[in-house]
Design a protein around this motif. Structure first.
Motif, PDB file in Angstrom:
ATOM      1  N   ASN A 198      71.351 170.637  32.933  1.00 30.02           N
ATOM      2  CA  ASN A 198      70.332 171.682  32.937  1.00 30.02           C
ATOM      3  C   ASN A 198      70.908 173.089  33.040  1.00 30.02           C
ATOM      4  OD1 ASN A 198      71.196 171.726  35.577  1.00 30.02           O
ATOM      5  ND2 ASN A 198      69.268 170.997  36.450  1.00 30.02           N
ATOM      6  N   LYS A 199      72.229 173.223  32.980  1.00 30.13           N
ATOM      7  CA  LYS A 199      72.837 174.546  33.006  1.00 30.13           C
ATOM      8  C   LYS A 199      73.112 175.031  31.593  1.00 30.13           C
ATOM      9  CE  LYS A 199      75.281 174.006  37.433  1.00 30.13           C
ATOM     10  NZ  LYS A 199      76.612 174.000  38.084  1.00 30.13           N
ATOM     11  N   ALA A 200      72.772 176.289  31.332  1.00 34.17           N
ATOM     12  CA  ALA A 200      73.149 176.892  30.060  1.00 34.17           C
ATOM     13  C   ALA A 200      74.671 177.022  30.041  1.00 34.17           C
ATOM     14  CB  ALA A 200      72.499 178.258  29.909  1.00 34.17           C
ATOM     15  N   GLN A 201      75.305 176.619  28.936  1.00 32.09           N
ATOM     16  CA  GLN A 201      76.766 176.578  28.927  1.00 32.09           C
ATOM     17  C   GLN A 201      77.322 176.440  27.520  1.00 32.09           C
ATOM     18  OE1 GLN A 201      78.220 172.313  30.056  1.00 32.09           O
ATOM     19  NE2 GLN A 201      76.302 172.676  31.179  1.00 32.09           N
ATOM     20  N   ILE A 202      78.611 176.752  27.411  1.00 28.13           N
ATOM     21  CA  ILE A 202      79.409 176.475  26.217  1.00 28.13           C
ATOM     22  C   ILE A 202      80.462 175.469  26.649  1.00 28.13           C
ATOM     23  CG2 ILE A 202      80.993 177.417  24.501  1.00 28.13           C
ATOM     24  CD1 ILE A 202      79.523 180.116  24.857  1.00 28.13           C
TER      25      ILE A 202
END
Length: 268
Positions: free
Chosen positions: A213-217
Motif C-alpha cells: 500500500n506504499k507508493a513506490q518505485i
C-alpha cells in the motif's frame, strides 16, 4: 512500459502480449562516450528519453533479437547514438512526452569501489509534454546521509511534490533491503514516494488491504534466464491523487534512479 530497443526480446514480446493495455514504450538517445563513462560518473551523462504510444516497432524487435557480437560492439559517435540507424525516434510512433537530462556531475566519481560523492551540479531530469513544456522535474539530493540515495520531485510550477528514498536502518545511515514477496519481489530495494515535508510514505492509488500500500518505485529481479542480458525491471506504484503530469514525471524519476543508482553497477 518497455525501455527502448535495449529491453526488447522474446520475453518482452510475451510481456507485451500479456500487458497489451499498456501500449507504450520508451526510447533512449545518448552517446557511447556518455554510456561508457557512466561507471565513473553515475547519472552524469546527457540523455533524452522519448515516450511513445503504441506497440514497439517490429524493426526494433528484430534488431534486438540479434544477440551477436556486432550488437555489443556497434560504434556510436557524437552526442547522440545511432541506435535507431539515423532515424528520428518520432518516426516510430507518436511521442506522448519526453524526459531530458543535460550533462552534470555524477552522484559519485571514481573507479570501482574507490568513489567520492559529488555535492554540486548534481543529476536532474526534466519531463516535458508533447509541446516541450516542462511538466515536472526530478533532482538527486545530497545531504549528510551520503549512503542513502534521495530524490526530490517537483511539478511544472516548481512546487515540491514528493521526496523519494528507500527505507533506512542504523539510525537512517544505511539503506534497508527487503527480502519478502513473491516472484520478482523476492529481493529488492523499494524507493518509497514520500510527503516532501514529513517524509512519511504516501499511500498508493488503488491499494488493497493485505497488499503493498506504499507508493513506490521498485526494482524487480528479472530471473536467471535474463541475468546475462543486464536488463533492469521496475514497478511503479503511483501515489493516490497523482495527476497524469505527475505520473509522467515519476516515470522520469524512475529513469534517473536507474541511471544514478543501478546502471553503473553493470558497467564495472
Amino acid at each position: 512500459m518497455t525501455e527502448g530497443k535495449s529491453n526488447v526480446s522474446k520475453l518482452d514480446q510475451v510481456r507485451q502480449a500479456e500487458l497489451s493495455e499498456v501500449g507504450g514504450w520508451i526510447a533512449e538517445e545518448a552517446s557511447l562516450c556518455g554510456r561508457t563513462m557512466s561507471s565513473c560518473f553515475p547519472g552524469g551523462r546527457r540523455t533524452r528519453h522519448t515516450v511513445h504510444s503504441g506497440k514497439i516497432p517490429s524493426a526494433l524487435v528484430h534488431e534486438e533479437q540479434s544477440m551477436g557480437c556486432g550488437q555489443c560492439c556497434s560504434i556510436q559517435y557524437g552526442e547522440m547514438s545511432n541506435e535507431f540507424n539515423g532515424l528520428d525516434p518520432k518516426s516510430y510512433g507518436p511521442v506522448i512526452f519526453t524526459h531530458e537530462k543535460p550533462k552534470t556531475n555524477g552522484v559519485t566519481c571514481g573507479l570501482g569501489d574507490k568513489r567520492c560523492p559529488c555535492c554540486c551540479n548534481l543529476p536532474y531530469i526534466e519531463t516535458k509534454d508533447v509541446h516541450e513544456k516542462i511538466i515536472g522535474r526530478t533532482e538527486y539530493v545530497c545531504d549528510a546521509c551520503l549512503c542513502v540515495p534521495k530524490f526530490d520531485v517537483f511539478d511544472g510550477s516548481g512546487h515540491h511534490a514528493y521526496r523519494i528514498r528507500p527505507d533506512t536502518c542504523i539510525g537512517g545511515l544505511c539503506v534497508q533491503c527487503r527480502c519478502d514477496g513473491p516472484g520478482g519481489k523476492c529481493f529488492r530495494v523499494p524507493f518509497i514516494i514520500r510527503d516532501p515535508v514529513t517524509h512519511e510514505p504516501l499511500r498508493a492509488g488503488g491499494s488493497r488491504s493485505g497488499g503493498e500500500n506504499k507508493a513506490q518505485i521498485t526494482s524487480l529481479w528479472t530471473g536467471i534466464k535474463r541475468c546475462c542480458q543486464k536488463k533492469d525491471a521496475y514497478a511503479i506504484h503511483f501515489p493516490e491523487g497523482a495527476t497524469k503530469e505527475m505520473k509522467a514525471t515519476l516515470i522520469g524519476s524512475n529513469i534517473l534512479i536507474d541511471m544514478a543508482i543501478f546502471e553503473q553497477e553493470e558497467n564495472n
